[in-house]
Scaffold this active site. Structure first.
Site, short mmCIF file in Angstrom:
data_model
loop_
_atom_site.label_atom_id
_atom_site.label_comp_id
_atom_site.label_asym_id
_atom_site.label_seq_id
_atom_site.Cartn_x
_atom_site.Cartn_y
_atom_site.Cartn_z
N SER A 171 0.88 -1.18 -0.02
CA SER A 171 0.04 0.20 0.23
C SER A 171 0.91 1.63 0.02
O SER A 171 1.76 1.21 0.49
CB SER A 171 -0.91 0.03 0.58
OG SER A 171 -1.28 1.27 1.37
N TYR A 219 -1.55 -1.24 11.05
CA TYR A 219 -1.97 -1.39 8.82
C TYR A 219 -0.63 -0.67 7.96
O TYR A 219 0.59 -1.67 7.52
CB TYR A 219 -3.01 -0.76 8.89
CG TYR A 219 -2.94 -0.35 6.96
CD1 TYR A 219 -3.86 -1.94 6.94
CD2 TYR A 219 -2.46 0.18 6.18
CE1 TYR A 219 -4.37 -1.93 5.34
CE2 TYR A 219 -3.10 0.27 4.99
CZ TYR A 219 -3.77 -1.10 4.38
OH TYR A 219 -3.96 -1.25 3.09
#
Length: 266
Positions: A153, A166
């Site tokens: 990401s 995350y």
């Protein structure tokens, strides 16, 4: 006298007769990658926690034995082992792996309130899951001279508040990528894709599917002029899984419409 280099035609089906295993492959970016692989001539073994979504893919694709599904929890070693064995039983080999499955919601509590269980759940799914799937798929991929693609990401490079678990898991995927590329090369190439804002609303299972509600502002804040789609990630995944990227390994590629290079002022 040297021989002039020849003009080489591009392969219209760069994954013809190749088998790619894709985690989290029944919805969202994972489904986009799976459909891109099928469109490039390949076959797919998708794994997903959502059984209903997995069976919906097989029904809607209608490609026969070129696609298979088995429920998969990437955080459980036994589940990963069964999934890889099912892929080998169905296709006899695995040529490529896409580690896409993960917890998608980046926002949790402030760090001083974040529980160890929550932290471990993110690391165990997003990062350990990629390790486990790579571990069990690697022998077959080595035999095939194939490739692994990790879906990280842009949050591995930039953050919002309260996204530590995350961001750490996705940053770990980038580091895992270059470590694996060195260890598994030259037989196996390993690269990572870092998606930005990808609208996946239309890529869910049938009853949850709808067109994304995006404003003009959502689109124009991207230098490319629009929010991304799963096809954008699928196109790069096909390249990285194919022989066309034979000199590319250990790299991470940002696919975010230019958001990470745009200066932001409040």
């Amino acid at each position: 006298m040297s021989i002039a280099p020849i003009i080489t035609a591009h392969d219209a089906l760069p994954l013809q007769d190749r088998v790619v295993a894709i985690t989290g492959g029944a919805q969202g970016i994972g489904r986009g990658i799976a459909q891109a692989v099928l469109g490039a001539g390949g076959s797919v073994m998708i794994g997903d926690l959502d059984v209903e979504a997995g069976h919906a893919c097989l029904h809607e694709w209608n490609v026969g034995k070129r696609a298979a599904f088995r429920q998969l929890d990437v955080s459980r070693e036994a589940s990963v082992r069964r999934w890889i064995n099912a892929a080998l039983a169905h296709f006899d080999r695995i040529d490529g792996l896409v580690n896409n499955a993960g917890i998608a919601d980046p926002h949790r509590q402030p760090l001083h309130e974040l529980s160890l269980d929550t932290w471990n759940r993110y690391i165990g799914t997003n990062l350990t899951g990629a390790f486990l799937c790579s571990k069990y798929a690697l022998p077959s991929i080595k035999n095939a001279g194939g490739a692994i693609v990790n879906i990280a990401s842009t949050r591995a490079l930039q953050s919002e508040p309260d996204t530590e678990a995350y961001a750490a898991s996705k940053g770990g995927l980038v580091a895992l990528t270059h470590a694996m590329a060195v260890s598994a090369g030259p037989a196996v190439r390993v690269n990572a894709i870092l998606p930005g804002w990808i609208a996946t609303d239309a890529w869910k299972k049938p009853q949850a599917r709808h067109q994304p509600k995006l404003s003009k502002r959502d689109h124009i804040q991207h230098p490319a002029g629009r929010v991304g789609t799963p096809e954008d990630i699928g196109a790069l995944a096909v390249y990285l899984l194919s022989g066309a990227s034979g000199f590319v390994t250990g790299q991470h590629f940002v696919v975010d419409g230019g958001m990470t290079i745009k200066m932001q002022y409040v």
